[in-house]
Design a protein around this motif. Structure first.
Motif, PDB file in Angstrom:
ATOM      1  N   UNK A  78      -1.136 -41.275 -54.853  1.00  0.00           N
ATOM      2  CA  UNK A  78      -2.123 -42.046 -55.304  1.00  0.00           C
ATOM      3  C   UNK A  78      -2.009 -42.994 -56.281  1.00  0.00           C
ATOM      4  N   UNK A  79      -1.228 -42.759 -57.187  1.00  0.00           N
ATOM      5  CA  UNK A  79      -1.064 -43.295 -58.468  1.00  0.00           C
ATOM      6  C   UNK A  79      -0.262 -44.374 -58.159  1.00  0.00           C
ATOM      7  N   UNK A  80       0.787 -44.325 -57.366  1.00  0.00           N
ATOM      8  CA  UNK A  80       1.564 -45.437 -56.846  1.00  0.00           C
ATOM      9  C   UNK A  80       0.908 -46.390 -56.185  1.00  0.00           C
ATOM     10  N   UNK A  81       0.055 -46.087 -55.308  1.00  0.00           N
ATOM     11  CA  UNK A  81      -0.687 -47.159 -54.416  1.00  0.00           C
ATOM     12  C   UNK A  81      -1.774 -47.768 -55.205  1.00  0.00           C
ATOM     13  N   UNK A  82      -2.330 -47.194 -55.976  1.00  0.00           N
ATOM     14  CA  UNK A  82      -3.563 -47.734 -57.036  1.00  0.00           C
ATOM     15  C   UNK A  82      -3.164 -48.406 -58.126  1.00  0.00           C
ATOM     16  N   UNK A  83      -1.859 -48.503 -58.523  1.00  0.00           N
ATOM     17  CA  UNK A  83      -1.560 -49.031 -59.710  1.00  0.00           C
ATOM     18  C   UNK A  83      -2.256 -50.267 -60.297  1.00  0.00           C
ATOM     19  N   UNK A  84      -2.634 -50.974 -59.338  1.00  0.00           N
ATOM     20  CA  UNK A  84      -3.226 -52.311 -59.882  1.00  0.00           C
ATOM     21  C   UNK A  84      -4.875 -52.153 -59.748  1.00  0.00           C
ATOM     22  N   UNK A  85      -5.297 -51.030 -59.305  1.00  0.00           N
ATOM     23  CA  UNK A  85      -6.835 -50.920 -59.622  1.00  0.00           C
ATOM     24  C   UNK A  85      -7.214 -50.278 -60.836  1.00  0.00           C
ATOM     25  N   UNK A  86      -8.037 -51.174 -61.659  1.00  0.00           N
ATOM     26  CA  UNK A  86      -8.415 -50.874 -62.911  1.00  0.00           C
ATOM     27  C   UNK A  86      -9.795 -50.481 -63.287  1.00  0.00           C
TER      28      UNK A  86
END
Length: 335
Positions: free
Chosen positions: A248-256
């Protein structure tokens, strides 16, 4: 994942009075789904297991005339229904004992009337009022038949004090990506390890499909959350839940924006256990009551949960994984 196509559809004659009903019937006709007009759904299997199996491929287009909405704590203030039951065959599902031997899917077409009821509840409160539309169904799984969830998102986008919460195990989210949602709809994905999804969540989207779908929703700037449920202890469970969080962290790295998590340990009632073993005689679920402790549930039934030391271990381990990897996260509850 391909859209669900039922084996048969029953049509309440009242459906023909609604535009959504006509659209759904036309869609089913194009899919060559057998249609029978009736106020009664007839499923005649030769055994309870066959009744269950047939029901999960049967839909009933009808209307929802409910005027008073039920509370839905801790998820939301109220719950409402666009449908009931879903195409999934989750072995542990808490609805196993509430939808009877024949849990066919009711799909409601009177969306404007449903939204009128919601509007009345919003008007009665001066504060923000939240609504859950996935308590007894998966609204995304059946969205292609009606477009009702899209209409709900558009309705809530214009509401000053109304907020919508959606929960799903399905990845068919493309129809929601270009809606002006105004940050008033929160998508929550029910996620789990590969082991849990592959062994217990049949006819739902895969591990990878759900994570990619959550990235799509995040890219459309929806408020985002995840329900990790049920959290199950099995060989290698810690490593696999770690894989889930890191993926999840990898895919959502651009979600702040803030991300919420809801954590629910596996539980079952004695009635549910008997039904699960009937429907899934080869289940790998651990239903050994000696490994659990009793907990009084909110609906007047005892349920079997992990003993306190195991429950605490789950909570502490999963919580640390989340907080270490998502600095913008909040855990709303653990139960």
């Amino acid at each position: 994942m391909k859209n669900f196509i039922p084996d048969k559809a029953f049509i309440d004659p009242r459906v023909l009075n609604y535009d959504v009903g006509k659209i759904a019937i036309n869609h089913l006709t194009e899919l060559n789904v057998p249609i029978e007009k009736s106020r009664r759904v007839v499923i005649e299997g030769k055994s309870p297991l066959e009744n269950y199996s047939k029901s999960k491929k049967t839909i009933y287009l009808t209307v929802n005339k409910q005027k008073k909405l039920r509370p839905c704590k801790p998820s939301a203030d109220y719950q409402f229904s666009l449908s009931s039951s879903c195409p999934g065959h989750c072995e542990y599902c808490y609805l196993q004992t509430t939808q009877g031997e024949k849990p066919f899917m009711k799909v409601f077409v009177n969306i404007d009337e449903i939204l009128d009821v919601i509007s009345d509840h919003i008007d009665k409160n001066s504060d923000i009022t939240t609504f859950e539309c996935g308590s007894i169904t998966d609204p995304v799984a059946l969205e292609h038949l009606t477009g009702n969830l899209k209409k709900c998102i558009e309705f809530f986008s214009k509401s000053k004090n109304g907020r919508l919460r959606v929960i799903t195990k399905y990845n068919n989210v493309d129809s929601f990506l270009n809606i002006d949602h105004n940050n008033h709809t929160k998508f929550r994905f029910s996620i789990n390890t590969r082991y849990v999804i592959n062994n217990f969540e049949h006819s739902t989207s895969s591990f990878e499909e759900r994570i990619i779908a959550s990235k799509k929703i995040a890219s459309s700037n929806y408020p985002l959350g995840f329900i990790i449920a049920p959290i199950i202890i099995y060989d290698n469970w810690k490593e696999e839940y770690k894989e889930l969080i890191l993926r999840l962290k990898e895919e959502l790295k651009d979600y702040s924006e803030p991300i919420t998590f809801e954590l629910i340990q596996h539980r079952f009632t004695r009635t549910a256990k008997d039904l699960i073993l009937t429907r899934f005689p080869k289940t790998k679920l651990d239903l050994n009551e000696e490994n659990r402790q009793l907990k009084w549930g909110p609906y007047g039934k005892f349920k079997y949960v992990y003993p306190k030391e195991k429950s605490s271990e789950i909570k502490e381990y999963i919580s640390k994984l989340i907080y270490d990897n998502f600095k913008n996260s909040t855990i709303e509850y653990f139960t």
